[in-house]
Design an enzyme around this catalytic site. Structure first.
Site, mmCIF file in Angstrom:
data_model
loop_
_atom_site.group_PDB
_atom_site.id
_atom_site.type_symbol
_atom_site.label_atom_id
_atom_site.label_comp_id
_atom_site.label_asym_id
_atom_site.label_seq_id
_atom_site.Cartn_x
_atom_site.Cartn_y
_atom_site.Cartn_z
ATOM 1 N N ASP A 152 0.861 -1.163 0.000
ATOM 2 C CA ASP A 152 0.000 0.000 0.000
ATOM 3 C C ASP A 152 0.917 1.238 0.000
ATOM 4 O O ASP A 152 2.114 1.124 0.282
ATOM 5 C CB ASP A 152 -0.846 -0.088 1.281
ATOM 6 N N ASP A 154 0.109 5.212 1.130
ATOM 7 C CA ASP A 154 0.023 6.092 2.305
ATOM 8 C C ASP A 154 0.073 5.289 3.607
ATOM 9 O O ASP A 154 -0.651 4.303 3.753
ATOM 10 C CB ASP A 154 -1.285 6.894 2.284
#
Ligand code: IMP
Ligand code: MG
Length: 434
Positions: A152, A154
């Site tokens: 992922d 952020d």
């Protein structure tokens, strides 16, 4: 919303990971029975060591029992046995598992770092167990073969809303995975239609890759970026110009199921989501504006300095999710077009598709590129690393259905996990060599 749903929200059951809470409950018993808080008034090194050794032994035993329960659960899941496993009866939300989890060994490793057994006032916590599960998953996935690591963006690779800078400690570690011929996918919700947007967020890694003298051309191309959860695929190509990324046309990577999502259905679903978001902004007077894209719709603060309260963001996610699920359109669309509504920390987005589709595309894309058009990297050979497994919508949670996962809480934890993975891979290599 039904009353029951509101009661559940009030009790926050949706904000608890039941498997972790259950293990926490099991470990609380030896903590209560064997921790000696009064010992601190009369410190005697020998007694202190004896108590912590005893706590360590008990915790490890419990985790070994849970490990065996997972083995039984996996055996039943693989034989499609209809009688529920003991684990399912105790934790209905558990599983499926792609690999066994060496929890006892993982606990011993985490205890050596976090000194859980030496604590007399703070019992084994949610984070102790989350990190133990991550270690167990890292051990399992490296004792087989780790072929694909997806990340992922952020909070996992960089702080929320920031970018992967050249100085980030994550950069050399991802390069190290590529050097070991592990394929890498960045599977982010951030949805940009062109390569520049992703270059802006990932430039530290992309530039380092392009400049690396020791990675082969092939290894440099073993990385893809999947944006908007499952909507835009870019191949890393050091020769692709300043952005180092080449957009892959959808026709080349959409799975047959995804190809069946009609444009009309997508627009209609986003229309319903947009109307629901507008209503939330109105009813809660949120200082937010609507952002509509071709594959997503969201609300972001009307001024970057504004922080919308977490409760308002969560309410918005739950309202939009419910409206999409309950609307006739939602029911129809849910069957054919999946969506992911989630709280991004500062904003709320509804994306078409979710990370289970994004990771699946990576699994298929690399197999196809390597000459196996019908193949895919399997779930047990895939590890998705992310931070969203609990907050409303939790977009990384969706990846659990297609591969193993590690749940981190900060980029610093990602670095620790990557170090652990490399250490385990080296250890595995040594065992193979002997
Ligand atoms: P992730 O953690 O890498 O999955 O990124 C999630 C964040 O990306 C969200 O919190 C948003 O701030 C941002 N974002 C930007 N564009 C989009 C979009 O189209 N859909 C979802 N999130 C987006
Ligand atoms: Mg994230």
């Amino acid at each position: 919303m039904t009353t029951r749903y509101r009661v559940e929200y009030a009790l926050k059951t949706h904000r608890r990971d039941q498997f972790i809470e259950w293990i926490k409950g099991l470990l609380a018993v030896p903590f209560v029975l064997y921790s000696q808080p009064t010992g601190i008034l009369n410190p005697d090194a020998e007694t202190v060591t004896r108590n912590s050794n005893e706590a360590h032994r008990r915790y490890a035993e419990i985790l070994r029992d849970v490990e065996h329960m997972i083995d039984d659960h996996i055996a039943r899941q693989n034989s499609h046995n209809t009688i529920p496993s003991k684990l399912t009866m105790l934790v209905p939300t558990a599983g499926p598992f792609f690999t066994r989890l060496p929890l006892e060994a993982a606990f011993k490793y985490q205890d050596s770092r976090r000194h859980i057994s030496s604590r007399r006032y703070v019992c084994p916590s949610f984070n102790d167990i989350r990190l133990t599960l991550n270690s167990a998953q890292a051990m399992a996935v490296t004792s087989g073969s780790l072929q694909l690591a997806t990340f992922d963006g952020d909070v996992t690779l960089y702080d929320d809303g920031q970018s992967l800078e050249p100085s980030s400690p994550v950069v050399p570690r991802i390069m190290d995975l590529l050097r070991r011929d592990v394929k890498v996918g960045i599977v982010t919700a951030a949805g940009y239609t062109t390569a520049d947007g992703y270059y802006g967020r990932l430039h530290g890694l992309l530039d380092a890759l392009a400049a690396s003298p020791d990675l082969t051309h092939r290894q440099k191309r073993n990385m893809v970026v999947m944006g908007g959860e499952a909507n835009y695929l870019f191949e890393v190509d050091p020769d692709a110009g300043p952005s180092r990324l080449r957009a892959v046309p959808r026709a080349e990577w959409l799975t047959p199921e995804m190809a069946a999502w009609s444009e009309q259905g997508i627009v209609a679903l986003l229309d319903v989501a947009e109307a629901a978001l507008r209503e939330c902004v109105r009813s809660m007077s949120l200082p937010a504006v609507i952002v509509r894209k071709d594959r997503a719709v969201g609300i972001v603060p009307s001024d970057p300095s504004i922080i919308i309260p977490r409760e308002s963001l969560e309410e918005t996610v739950l309202v939009v999710q419910r409206i999409l699920e309950l609307s006739a359109l939602g029911e129809r669309a849910e069957r054919t077009i999946p969506f992911c509504a989630f709280n991004g920390g500062r904003d709320v987005f509804v994306d078409i598709g979710d990370k289970s589709w994004g990771v699946t595309v990576c699994q298929k894309w690399f197999a196809m590129r390597d000459g196996d058009p019908d193949g895919m990297i399997r779930g047990e050979n895939t590890l998705h690393v992310g931070d969203q497994f609990l907050s409303a919508g939790s977009n990384d949670f969706k990846a659990r259905s297609v591969g193993t996962t590690a749940w981190i809480a900060s980029p610093a934890e990602t670095v620790e996990l990557l170090d652990e993975l490399v250490m385990l891979m080296d250890r595995e290599k040594k065992v193979e060599a002997n």
